[in-house]
Motif scaffolding. Sequence first.
Motif, PDB file in Angstrom:
ATOM      1  N   ASN A 148      16.528  39.141 -20.274  1.00  0.00           N
ATOM      2  CA  ASN A 148      17.039  39.046 -21.642  1.00  0.00           C
ATOM      3  C   ASN A 148      17.576  37.647 -21.924  1.00  0.00           C
ATOM      4  OD1 ASN A 148      17.968  42.026 -20.546  1.00  0.00           O
ATOM      5  ND2 ASN A 148      17.035  42.106 -22.578  1.00  0.00           N
ATOM      6  N   ILE A 149      18.258  37.077 -20.942  1.00  0.00           N
ATOM      7  CA  ILE A 149      18.783  35.722 -21.089  1.00  0.00           C
ATOM      8  C   ILE A 149      17.641  34.724 -21.206  1.00  0.00           C
ATOM      9  CG2 ILE A 149      20.182  33.935 -19.990  1.00  0.00           C
ATOM     10  CD1 ILE A 149      21.647  36.242 -18.520  1.00  0.00           C
ATOM     11  N   ASP A 150      16.630  34.884 -20.359  1.00  0.00           N
ATOM     12  CA  ASP A 150      15.471  33.985 -20.401  1.00  0.00           C
ATOM     13  C   ASP A 150      14.740  34.089 -21.739  1.00  0.00           C
ATOM     14  OD1 ASP A 150      16.041  33.173 -17.842  1.00  0.00           O
ATOM     15  OD2 ASP A 150      14.566  34.489 -16.886  1.00  0.00           O
ATOM     16  N   ALA A 151      14.600  35.312 -22.250  1.00  0.00           N
ATOM     17  CA  ALA A 151      13.903  35.507 -23.519  1.00  0.00           C
ATOM     18  C   ALA A 151      14.660  34.834 -24.665  1.00  0.00           C
ATOM     19  CB  ALA A 151      13.741  37.001 -23.809  1.00  0.00           C
ATOM     20  N   ALA A 152      15.989  34.915 -24.636  1.00  0.00           N
ATOM     21  CA  ALA A 152      16.794  34.267 -25.666  1.00  0.00           C
ATOM     22  C   ALA A 152      16.605  32.753 -25.615  1.00  0.00           C
ATOM     23  CB  ALA A 152      18.264  34.625 -25.490  1.00  0.00           C
ATOM     24  N   ALA A 153      16.624  32.192 -24.415  1.00  0.00           N
ATOM     25  CA  ALA A 153      16.439  30.747 -24.275  1.00  0.00           C
ATOM     26  C   ALA A 153      15.062  30.326 -24.771  1.00  0.00           C
ATOM     27  CB  ALA A 153      16.639  30.344 -22.825  1.00  0.00           C
ATOM     28  N   GLN A 154      14.036  31.111 -24.437  1.00  0.00           N
ATOM     29  CA  GLN A 154      12.672  30.779 -24.872  1.00  0.00           C
ATOM     30  C   GLN A 154      12.517  30.899 -26.387  1.00  0.00           C
ATOM     31  OE1 GLN A 154      10.109  33.325 -22.556  1.00  0.00           O
ATOM     32  NE2 GLN A 154      10.754  32.415 -20.608  1.00  0.00           N
ATOM     33  N   ALA A 155      13.347  31.749 -27.016  1.00  0.00           N
ATOM     34  CA  ALA A 155      13.305  31.909 -28.465  1.00  0.00           C
ATOM     35  C   ALA A 155      14.115  30.839 -29.184  1.00  0.00           C
ATOM     36  CB  ALA A 155      13.821  33.290 -28.845  1.00  0.00           C
ATOM     37  N   GLY A 156      14.729  29.942 -28.437  1.00  0.00           N
ATOM     38  CA  GLY A 156      15.466  28.840 -29.043  1.00  0.00           C
ATOM     39  C   GLY A 156      16.950  29.075 -29.218  1.00  0.00           C
ATOM     40  N   VAL A 157      17.476  30.197 -28.695  1.00  0.00           N
ATOM     41  CA  VAL A 157      18.905  30.455 -28.783  1.00  0.00           C
ATOM     42  C   VAL A 157      19.626  29.590 -27.750  1.00  0.00           C
ATOM     43  CG1 VAL A 157      20.726  32.182 -28.558  1.00  0.00           C
ATOM     44  CG2 VAL A 157      18.511  32.828 -29.538  1.00  0.00           C
ATOM     45  N   PRO A 158      20.636  28.812 -28.146  1.00  0.00           N
ATOM     46  CA  PRO A 158      21.383  28.018 -27.164  1.00  0.00           C
ATOM     47  C   PRO A 158      21.983  28.921 -26.090  1.00  0.00           C
ATOM     48  CG  PRO A 158      21.917  27.313 -29.393  1.00  0.00           C
ATOM     49  CD  PRO A 158      21.104  28.574 -29.528  1.00  0.00           C
ATOM     50  N   THR A 159      21.715  28.596 -24.843  1.00  0.00           N
ATOM     51  CA  THR A 159      22.157  29.432 -23.722  1.00  0.00           C
ATOM     52  C   THR A 159      22.854  28.567 -22.691  1.00  0.00           C
ATOM     53  OG1 THR A 159      20.288  30.927 -24.061  1.00  0.00           O
ATOM     54  CG2 THR A 159      21.403  31.056 -21.953  1.00  0.00           C
ATOM     55  N   LEU A 160      24.028  29.001 -22.263  1.00  0.00           N
ATOM     56  CA  LEU A 160      24.819  28.265 -21.279  1.00  0.00           C
ATOM     57  C   LEU A 160      24.952  29.079 -20.005  1.00  0.00           C
ATOM     58  CD1 LEU A 160      26.820  26.069 -20.284  1.00  0.00           C
ATOM     59  CD2 LEU A 160      28.627  27.319 -21.514  1.00  0.00           C
ATOM     60  N   ALA A 161      24.461  28.555 -18.891  1.00  0.00           N
ATOM     61  CA  ALA A 161      24.681  29.151 -17.569  1.00  0.00           C
ATOM     62  C   ALA A 161      25.844  28.390 -16.942  1.00  0.00           C
ATOM     63  CB  ALA A 161      23.428  29.055 -16.710  1.00  0.00           C
ATOM     64  N   VAL A 162      27.031  28.948 -17.031  1.00  0.00           N
ATOM     65  CA  VAL A 162      28.248  28.211 -16.690  1.00  0.00           C
ATOM     66  C   VAL A 162      28.256  27.762 -15.238  1.00  0.00           C
ATOM     67  CG1 VAL A 162      30.762  28.333 -16.606  1.00  0.00           C
ATOM     68  CG2 VAL A 162      29.528  29.479 -18.453  1.00  0.00           C
ATOM     69  N   GLY A 163      27.789  28.625 -14.339  1.00  0.00           N
ATOM     70  CA  GLY A 163      27.840  28.306 -12.918  1.00  0.00           C
ATOM     71  C   GLY A 163      27.126  27.029 -12.534  1.00  0.00           C
ATOM     72  N   GLU A 164      26.132  26.636 -13.321  1.00  0.00           N
ATOM     73  CA  GLU A 164      25.376  25.423 -13.005  1.00  0.00           C
ATOM     74  C   GLU A 164      26.176  24.150 -13.269  1.00  0.00           C
ATOM     75  OE1 GLU A 164      21.803  25.656 -15.261  1.00  0.00           O
ATOM     76  OE2 GLU A 164      21.102  27.501 -14.284  1.00  0.00           O
ATOM     77  N   HIS A 165      27.304  24.261 -13.960  1.00  0.00           N
ATOM     78  CA  HIS A 165      28.078  23.086 -14.382  1.00  0.00           C
ATOM     79  C   HIS A 165      29.382  22.916 -13.625  1.00  0.00           C
ATOM     80  CE1 HIS A 165      25.564  22.413 -18.034  1.00  0.00           C
ATOM     81  NE2 HIS A 165      25.369  23.725 -17.920  1.00  0.00           N
ATOM     82  N   VAL A 166      29.621  23.695 -12.575  1.00  0.00           N
ATOM     83  CA  VAL A 166      30.926  23.653 -11.906  1.00  0.00           C
ATOM     84  C   VAL A 166      30.796  23.330 -10.422  1.00  0.00           C
ATOM     85  CG1 VAL A 166      32.032  25.189 -13.569  1.00  0.00           C
ATOM     86  CG2 VAL A 166      30.903  26.171 -11.561  1.00  0.00           C
ATOM     87  N   ASP A 167      29.808  22.508 -10.064  1.00  0.00           N
ATOM     88  CA  ASP A 167      29.601  22.115  -8.674  1.00  0.00           C
ATOM     89  C   ASP A 167      29.375  23.337  -7.788  1.00  0.00           C
ATOM     90  OD1 ASP A 167      29.383  20.541  -6.390  1.00  0.00           O
ATOM     91  OD2 ASP A 167      31.564  20.413  -6.089  1.00  0.00           O
TER      92      ASP A 167
END
Length: 306
Positions: free
Chosen positions: A97-116
């Motif tokens: 569902n998250i991937d589909a939203a991103a592919q549809a152009g919805v801004p998506t933030l995966a927080v864990g990727e930004h905290v080392d």
Amino acid sequence: MRAATGFRSRVAALALAALALAGCAPAAERAQVVVTTNVLGDITREIIGDQAPVSVLMKPNADPHSFGVSAQQAAQFERADLVIANGLGLEEGVARNIDAAAQAGVPTLAVGEHVDPLQYAQDESAGAPDPHFWTDPLRVARAVDVIARHVVEHVDGVDPAAVRANAERYRGEVEALHATISEQFAAIPPERRTLVTNHHVFGYLAQRYDFEVIGAVIPSGTTLASPSASDLAGLAEQITTEGVPAIFADTSQPDRLARALAEQAGVRVRIVPLFSESLSRPGEGAATYLEMTTHNANAIATALGG
């Protein structure tokens, strides 16, 4: 004649008002920010305050590795201004569902990727990213800034100054909690700073506060895996050798395996419940991120303090 005309005018006015309200209803009810886990949901609400509606998908006491969404909840992804997820493989049941939203152009933030992010260091998950960053308050403090920045950039109608002020206040509370926890854990003798958990969930806490993770009942980073008899036997031997005083089991998961391991080890080992994966309902001890982290720190310090 004038009375009839006046009546028709009032009817028309009421109809226009009803249409206006109907037109506003979807916008008012639309969740501008959709958050997958309840831990991030609580943090996000602290940051956003009353600036925008937030929908949190994961219910209290759920397991983030296995929870799923209804069709109605899935539709929220498509209408959101911003989707906030933990990422790093945590939300296994809603990843598509998250991937589909991103592919549809919805801004998506995966927080864990930004905290080392860390990688798992042992067992079945070795080398894979560890998604459980919230067990380290200083990484959560960093996540607060990341979330606030994305909210300001992507969510319509928010006041950037209000969002940033909320983020600064809340980050201060998280950093103050870290200072308190540091003092608590400093009182634990070094030889007792060992952790055995239901599955690998406290790698970030161990790195931040100088604990050693000896092992996990489920030798994986996900609760969906299962231990073998040899896994349990090996961990039982290590618990006996190290003199481990407690096994920490998540409150959202049955502690049957942890108790079986304690019996197999042949020693007195306490089973200590922690809120490691999910917030609780109000009044159950972990209704917010700050409350959950405080509860866990108190439980660990009490169990290992000697």
